[in-house]
Design a protein around this motif. Structure first.
Motif, PDB file in Angstrom:
ATOM      1  N   PRO A  74       0.460   1.842   6.526  1.00 10.36           N
ATOM      2  CA  PRO A  74       0.096   0.430   6.633  1.00 10.36           C
ATOM      3  C   PRO A  74       0.899  -0.346   7.672  1.00 10.36           C
ATOM      4  O   PRO A  74       0.463  -1.419   8.105  1.00 10.36           O
ATOM      5  CB  PRO A  74       0.367  -0.117   5.220  1.00 10.36           C
ATOM      6  N   VAL A  75       2.052   0.175   8.065  1.00  8.09           N
ATOM      7  CA  VAL A  75       2.871  -0.496   9.078  1.00  8.09           C
ATOM      8  C   VAL A  75       2.661   0.156  10.437  1.00  8.09           C
ATOM      9  O   VAL A  75       2.285  -0.495  11.410  1.00  8.09           O
ATOM     10  CB  VAL A  75       4.360  -0.471   8.689  1.00  8.09           C
ATOM     11  N   ARG A  76       2.879   1.445  10.510  1.00  7.06           N
ATOM     12  CA  ARG A  76       2.836   2.143  11.798  1.00  7.06           C
ATOM     13  C   ARG A  76       1.440   2.130  12.431  1.00  7.06           C
ATOM     14  O   ARG A  76       1.315   2.091  13.663  1.00  7.06           O
ATOM     15  CB  ARG A  76       3.304   3.586  11.613  1.00  7.06           C
TER      16      ARG A  76
ATOM     17  N   LEU B 144      -5.023 -11.307  10.258  1.00 10.35           N
ATOM     18  CA  LEU B 144      -5.822 -10.414  11.089  1.00 10.35           C
ATOM     19  C   LEU B 144      -4.952  -9.266  11.579  1.00 10.35           C
ATOM     20  O   LEU B 144      -3.818  -9.483  12.020  1.00 10.35           O
ATOM     21  CB  LEU B 144      -6.385 -11.163  12.297  1.00 10.35           C
ATOM     22  N   PHE B 145      -5.497  -8.054  11.496  1.00  8.67           N
ATOM     23  CA  PHE B 145      -4.809  -6.862  11.981  1.00  8.67           C
ATOM     24  C   PHE B 145      -5.706  -6.135  12.976  1.00  8.67           C
ATOM     25  O   PHE B 145      -6.932  -6.105  12.830  1.00  8.67           O
ATOM     26  CB  PHE B 145      -4.514  -5.879  10.843  1.00  8.67           C
TER      27      PHE B 145
ATOM     28  N   LEU C 235       0.808  -1.211   0.000  1.00  6.96           N
ATOM     29  CA  LEU C 235       0.000   0.000   0.000  1.00  6.96           C
ATOM     30  C   LEU C 235       0.847   1.269   0.000  1.00  6.96           C
ATOM     31  O   LEU C 235       0.547   2.233  -0.706  1.00  6.96           O
ATOM     32  CB  LEU C 235      -0.936   0.007   1.210  1.00  6.96           C
ATOM     33  N   ARG C 236       1.921   1.281   0.773  1.00 10.80           N
ATOM     34  CA  ARG C 236       2.654   2.540   0.917  1.00 10.80           C
ATOM     35  C   ARG C 236       3.490   2.879  -0.317  1.00 10.80           C
ATOM     36  O   ARG C 236       3.881   4.049  -0.479  1.00 10.80           O
ATOM     37  CB  ARG C 236       3.534   2.500   2.168  1.00 10.80           C
TER      38      ARG C 236
ATOM     39  N   ALA D 143       8.720  -9.248   6.056  1.00  7.23           N
ATOM     40  CA  ALA D 143       9.385  -9.971   4.972  1.00  7.23           C
ATOM     41  C   ALA D 143       8.629  -9.802   3.651  1.00  7.23           C
ATOM     42  O   ALA D 143       9.240  -9.673   2.583  1.00  7.23           O
ATOM     43  CB  ALA D 143       9.506 -11.450   5.327  1.00  7.23           C
ATOM     44  N   GLU D 144       7.303  -9.792   3.717  1.00 13.84           N
ATOM     45  CA  GLU D 144       6.503  -9.613   2.501  1.00 13.84           C
ATOM     46  C   GLU D 144       6.666  -8.202   1.936  1.00 13.84           C
ATOM     47  O   GLU D 144       6.718  -8.013   0.718  1.00 13.84           O
ATOM     48  CB  GLU D 144       5.035  -9.901   2.797  1.00 13.84           C
ATOM     49  N   ILE D 145       6.762  -7.220   2.812  1.00 18.47           N
ATOM     50  CA  ILE D 145       6.997  -5.852   2.353  1.00 18.47           C
ATOM     51  C   ILE D 145       8.343  -5.768   1.640  1.00 18.47           C
ATOM     52  O   ILE D 145       8.459  -5.160   0.566  1.00 18.47           O
ATOM     53  CB  ILE D 145       6.925  -4.876   3.536  1.00 18.47           C
TER      54      ILE D 145
END
Length: 325
Positions: A111-113, A255-256, A100-101, A308-310
């Motif tokens: 999307p991370v923070r 899940l997030f 996304l970023r 790792a996916e990022i």
């Protein structure tokens, strides 16, 4: 007293996951919203509802899936990023979250923070399907056909930056820089009618959504993106077997929680989600959907997987020059 729902897929009732008894003032204190940024009826939505039904039986409150689509997965994801951090709203998303970023440069969230991974639930390979009017009988013939007609054929996706979009662009790049037109939909399910009637040449679909149409002869499967063939389609070769060695791509389900959600809530949901996925009937249904179940992750290992996916997908997006078409 709340009446326990029967699972929409017919397997959630009687899950082995133990029901968590709610103490006064403990979480959850209200029904839980599980935001799915994909269209109803697609593979991610079906899996999300399976997990939600299991969680509804494991927790003292219902877990209700809400489909919020738009701008790829941005609309639904943004809702969760800005939701109260009270354990009442969570996100059910996929590999799309990892790009996304770099795909969108004007996001109102990070999307991370702004997110806390809770649990990795499963991984799924991708299935290359073509409509029955396509004359190519195998992957090599398809590649040659697209190469001979650059920019004159269309492929469908579940939305800009989603697993289907990413996997297809990686395939086109790996096959020598093939040129096709991207037609994004709000989920892969809405793309299928156009594939069946010949308006789309192909879709590199999430395997769980493509298996049945191949089995029924409505489309043809030319390759599967895993290291080994899948038992549901034993006659469909891997990309390596079909002539594109080294090509592998997967989506995944996670899940997030909104960042800042209390740690005890995150860990309780992680425990409940792992228990749901461990249930034999959920594992069977996941297998039928070509989802490789995961029931052993912690919030920390889920976060490591996301990282790792990022690292894997962000360079692909940049190298290809992918835009949110």
């Amino acid at each position: 007293m709340r009446i326990r729902r029967r699972g929409i897929l017919g397997i959630a009732a009687g899950l082995a996951a133990p029901r968590i008894v709610r103490a006064q003032g403990a979480w959850p204190r209200q029904p839980i919203r599980l935001i799915c940024p994909f269209a109803a009826g697609g593979p991610t939505d079906v899996a999300a509802r399976l997990i939600a039904d299991g969680l509804s039986n494991a927790l003292p409150e219902r877990v209700v899936v809400e489909n919020r689509t738009g701008s790829g997965v941005v609309v639904g994801t943004e809702m969760v990023a800005k939701a109260p951090k009270d354990g009442a709203t969570f996100l059910y998303s996929t590999v799309a979250h990892s790009v996304l970023r770099v795909l969108f440069n004007n996001l109102s969230f990070d999307p991370v923070r702004d997110f806390q991974p809770v649990a990795l639930l499963g991984t799924i390979p991708m299935l290359l399907q073509v409509n029955n009017k396509v004359p190519a009988d195998d992957l090599r013939a398809l590649i040659a056909m697209v190469r001979d007609k650059p920019g004159r054929m269309d492929y469908g996706s579940s939305g800009a930056g989603g697993a289907v979009h990413l996997a297809t662009e990686l395939f086109l790049h790996a096959a020598g820089g093939l040129k096709m037109n991207h037609v994004p939909y709000r989920g892969s399910a809405p793309a299928m009618p156009d594939l069946l009637n010949g308006n789309l040449t192909m879709i590199l679909n999430v395997a769980s959504d493509g298996v049945e149409s191949v089995r029924r002869g409505q489309t043809r499967g030319l390759a599967i993106s895993s290291a080994k063939r899948v038992p549901q389609l034993p006659d469909v070769p891997t990309f390596s077997e079909a002539g594109l060695p080294g090509y592998e791509a997967y989506t995944w389900h996670m899940l997030f929680a909104p960042a800042g959600t209390p740690d005890d809530i995150v860990r309780k949901l992680n425990e409940a989600a792992n228990a749901v996925v461990r249930d034999a009937r959920v594992q069977q249904r996941f297998t039928e959907m070509t989802i490789q179940p995961r029931s052993d992750t912690t919030p920390e290992t889920a976060a490591a997987w996301l990282g790792a996916e990022i690292e894997k997908w962000e360079p692909v997006v940049k190298a290809i020059g992918m835009t949110p078409a």
